[in-house]
Motif scaffolding. Structure first.
Motif, PDB file in Angstrom:
ATOM      1  N   ASP A   1       0.718  -1.299   0.070  1.00  0.00           N
ATOM      2  CA  ASP A   1      -0.167   0.035  -0.010  1.00  0.00           C
ATOM      3  C   ASP A   1       0.912   1.277  -0.133  1.00  0.00           C
ATOM      4  O   ASP A   1       0.367   2.256  -0.083  1.00  0.00           O
ATOM      5  N   ASN A   2       2.067   1.294   0.018  1.00  0.00           N
ATOM      6  CA  ASN A   2       2.926   2.305   0.161  1.00  0.00           C
ATOM      7  C   ASN A   2       3.922   2.612  -0.885  1.00  0.00           C
ATOM      8  O   ASN A   2       4.832   3.490  -0.836  1.00  0.00           O
ATOM      9  N   MET A   3       3.849   1.639  -1.894  1.00  0.00           N
ATOM     10  CA  MET A   3       4.966   1.961  -2.944  1.00  0.00           C
ATOM     11  C   MET A   3       4.823   3.202  -3.725  1.00  0.00           C
ATOM     12  O   MET A   3       5.831   3.807  -4.038  1.00  0.00           O
ATOM     13  N   ASP A   4       3.494   3.839  -4.051  1.00  0.00           N
ATOM     14  CA  ASP A   4       3.612   4.977  -4.675  1.00  0.00           C
ATOM     15  C   ASP A   4       4.466   6.191  -3.738  1.00  0.00           C
ATOM     16  O   ASP A   4       5.077   7.047  -4.254  1.00  0.00           O
ATOM     17  N   GLU A   5       4.113   5.916  -2.510  1.00  0.00           N
ATOM     18  CA  GLU A   5       4.894   7.155  -1.525  1.00  0.00           C
ATOM     19  C   GLU A   5       6.272   6.796  -1.638  1.00  0.00           C
ATOM     20  O   GLU A   5       7.106   7.896  -1.449  1.00  0.00           O
ATOM     21  N   ALA A   6       6.719   5.491  -1.350  1.00  0.00           N
ATOM     22  CA  ALA A   6       8.019   4.978  -1.493  1.00  0.00           C
ATOM     23  C   ALA A   6       8.724   5.612  -2.769  1.00  0.00           C
ATOM     24  O   ALA A   6      10.046   6.142  -2.728  1.00  0.00           O
ATOM     25  N   GLU A   7       8.135   5.481  -3.768  1.00  0.00           N
ATOM     26  CA  GLU A   7       8.749   5.896  -5.140  1.00  0.00           C
ATOM     27  C   GLU A   7       8.825   7.250  -5.072  1.00  0.00           C
ATOM     28  O   GLU A   7      10.087   7.964  -5.359  1.00  0.00           O
ATOM     29  N   ARG A   8       7.913   7.993  -4.406  1.00  0.00           N
ATOM     30  CA  ARG A   8       7.944   9.511  -4.547  1.00  0.00           C
ATOM     31  C   ARG A   8       9.069   9.829  -3.588  1.00  0.00           C
ATOM     32  O   ARG A   8      10.048  10.587  -3.984  1.00  0.00           O
ATOM     33  N   GLU A   9       9.435   8.900  -2.326  1.00  0.00           N
ATOM     34  CA  GLU A   9      10.471   9.449  -1.416  1.00  0.00           C
ATOM     35  C   GLU A   9      11.950   9.281  -2.100  1.00  0.00           C
ATOM     36  O   GLU A   9      12.568  10.112  -1.989  1.00  0.00           O
ATOM     37  N   ALA A  10      12.011   8.183  -2.874  1.00  0.00           N
ATOM     38  CA  ALA A  10      13.113   7.609  -3.385  1.00  0.00           C
ATOM     39  C   ALA A  10      13.469   8.825  -4.474  1.00  0.00           C
ATOM     40  O   ALA A  10      14.498   9.163  -4.472  1.00  0.00           O
ATOM     41  N   VAL A  11      12.805   9.270  -5.419  1.00  0.00           N
ATOM     42  CA  VAL A  11      12.935  10.302  -6.397  1.00  0.00           C
ATOM     43  C   VAL A  11      13.390  11.410  -5.823  1.00  0.00           C
ATOM     44  O   VAL A  11      14.132  12.193  -6.131  1.00  0.00           O
ATOM     45  N   SER A  12      12.590  12.013  -4.976  1.00  0.00           N
ATOM     46  CA  SER A  12      12.633  13.260  -4.079  1.00  0.00           C
ATOM     47  C   SER A  12      14.031  13.225  -3.768  1.00  0.00           C
ATOM     48  O   SER A  12      14.596  14.302  -3.172  1.00  0.00           O
ATOM     49  N   LEU A  13      14.769  12.116  -3.241  1.00  0.00           N
ATOM     50  CA  LEU A  13      16.078  12.130  -2.572  1.00  0.00           C
ATOM     51  C   LEU A  13      17.255  12.006  -3.441  1.00  0.00           C
ATOM     52  O   LEU A  13      18.508  11.927  -3.288  1.00  0.00           O
ATOM     53  N   GLY A  14      16.918  11.642  -5.224  1.00  0.00           N
ATOM     54  CA  GLY A  14      17.859  11.705  -6.066  1.00  0.00           C
ATOM     55  C   GLY A  14      17.812  10.578  -6.856  1.00  0.00           C
ATOM     56  O   GLY A  14      18.649  10.460  -7.788  1.00  0.00           O
ATOM     57  N   ALA A  15      16.941   9.541  -6.474  1.00  0.00           N
ATOM     58  CA  ALA A  15      16.770   8.616  -7.398  1.00  0.00           C
ATOM     59  C   ALA A  15      16.455   8.587  -8.727  1.00  0.00           C
ATOM     60  O   ALA A  15      15.495   9.588  -8.891  1.00  0.00           O
ATOM     61  N   ARG A  16      16.641   8.017  -9.676  1.00  0.00           N
ATOM     62  CA  ARG A  16      16.302   8.115 -11.300  1.00  0.00           C
ATOM     63  C   ARG A  16      15.963   6.960 -11.664  1.00  0.00           C
ATOM     64  O   ARG A  16      16.465   5.842 -11.445  1.00  0.00           O
ATOM     65  N   PRO A  17      14.494   6.952 -11.943  1.00  0.00           N
ATOM     66  CA  PRO A  17      13.946   5.793 -12.516  1.00  0.00           C
ATOM     67  C   PRO A  17      14.601   5.333 -13.787  1.00  0.00           C
ATOM     68  O   PRO A  17      14.992   6.046 -14.586  1.00  0.00           O
ATOM     69  N   LEU A  18      14.890   3.818 -13.678  1.00  0.00           N
ATOM     70  CA  LEU A  18      15.440   3.154 -14.724  1.00  0.00           C
ATOM     71  C   LEU A  18      14.219   2.365 -15.433  1.00  0.00           C
ATOM     72  O   LEU A  18      14.423   2.374 -16.690  1.00  0.00           O
ATOM     73  N   ARG A  19      13.721   1.586 -14.859  1.00  0.00           N
ATOM     74  CA  ARG A  19      12.511   0.699 -15.527  1.00  0.00           C
ATOM     75  C   ARG A  19      11.441   0.660 -14.507  1.00  0.00           C
ATOM     76  O   ARG A  19      11.424  -0.109 -13.548  1.00  0.00           O
ATOM     77  N   THR A  20      10.326   1.156 -14.784  1.00  0.00           N
ATOM     78  CA  THR A  20       9.151   1.142 -13.930  1.00  0.00           C
ATOM     79  C   THR A  20       7.908   0.514 -14.775  1.00  0.00           C
ATOM     80  O   THR A  20       7.840   0.784 -15.794  1.00  0.00           O
ATOM     81  N   ARG A  21       7.312  -0.240 -14.149  1.00  0.00           N
ATOM     82  CA  ARG A  21       5.917  -0.991 -14.897  1.00  0.00           C
ATOM     83  C   ARG A  21       4.852  -0.548 -13.715  1.00  0.00           C
ATOM     84  O   ARG A  21       4.998  -0.640 -12.730  1.00  0.00           O
ATOM     85  N   GLU A  22       3.760  -0.396 -14.455  1.00  0.00           N
ATOM     86  CA  GLU A  22       2.517  -0.472 -13.829  1.00  0.00           C
ATOM     87  C   GLU A  22       1.946  -1.929 -13.483  1.00  0.00           C
ATOM     88  O   GLU A  22       0.902  -2.349 -13.996  1.00  0.00           O
ATOM     89  N   ASN A  23       2.655  -2.429 -12.632  1.00  0.00           N
ATOM     90  CA  ASN A  23       2.264  -3.843 -12.365  1.00  0.00           C
ATOM     91  C   ASN A  23       1.809  -3.810 -10.793  1.00  0.00           C
ATOM     92  O   ASN A  23       2.436  -4.616  -9.961  1.00  0.00           O
ATOM     93  N   ARG A  24       0.962  -2.999 -10.391  1.00  0.00           N
ATOM     94  CA  ARG A  24       0.227  -3.063  -9.232  1.00  0.00           C
ATOM     95  C   ARG A  24       0.299  -4.410  -8.450  1.00  0.00           C
ATOM     96  O   ARG A  24       0.250  -5.472  -9.032  1.00  0.00           O
ATOM     97  N   GLY A  25      -0.087  -4.200  -7.318  1.00  0.00           N
ATOM     98  CA  GLY A  25      -0.413  -5.633  -6.519  1.00  0.00           C
ATOM     99  C   GLY A  25       0.808  -5.931  -5.921  1.00  0.00           C
ATOM    100  O   GLY A  25       1.828  -5.540  -5.688  1.00  0.00           O
ATOM    101  N   PRO A  26       0.935  -7.549  -5.559  1.00  0.00           N
ATOM    102  CA  PRO A  26       1.943  -7.960  -4.842  1.00  0.00           C
ATOM    103  C   PRO A  26       3.102  -8.206  -5.498  1.00  0.00           C
ATOM    104  O   PRO A  26       4.199  -8.774  -5.085  1.00  0.00           O
TER     105      PRO A  26
END
Length: 134
Positions: free
Chosen positions: A81-106
């Motif tokens: 349930d916290n994946m989107d928030e964790a993603e925002r946190e990582a990017v805000s700290l300087g992480a750069r997306p390499l490959r993300t998929r909209e594969n919600r769920g487990p």
């Protein structure tokens, strides 16, 4: 506010069950097979948490040559349930997306590079409480 995360060292190999058994015996740990036999965790109390992932094209390391396949990478397990928030946190700290998929769920897994370029993955923790044994 930081989201709770657990880091897991993931070793890629062609036969995850055999390698998981080796590490479980070597570390005195327990093998845990989750929803997929291609991803097996080895847990030794609160000290060691490894995972073994099937990669049919895995090549044995040829240390010190870095030109063979990737042999290990970090997964940070995050409550689903916290994946989107964790993603925002990582990017805000300087992480750069390499490959993300909209594969919600487990099976949600999102790949990034840290500020120095090292790859890591945010992966849904399949709903179990982080830091607690199943």
């Amino acid at each position: 506010m930081a989201i709770a995360k657990t880091s897991v060292l993931v070793l890629d190999c062609a036969e995850p069950a055999a390698l998981a058994d080796f590490y479980a015996q070597f570390l005195g740990g327990e093998v845990r097979i989750g929803s997929s036999p291609d991803y097996i965790e080895v847990i030794e109390s609160d000290k060691v948490h490894l995972a073994i992932r099937r990669d049919r094209g895995a090549a044995p390391p040829s240390w010190p040559r870095p030109d063979d396949s990737q042999q290990a990478h970090l997964h940070f397990l995050v409550p689903q349930d916290n994946m989107d928030e964790a993603e925002r946190e990582a990017v805000s700290l300087g992480a750069r997306p390499l490959r993300t998929r909209e594969n919600r769920g487990p099976y949600d897994a999102r790949r990034y590079a840290d500020p120095a370029g090292h790859p890591f993955v945010l992966a849904a923790s399949e709903g179990h409480a982080l830091g607690q044994a199943n």
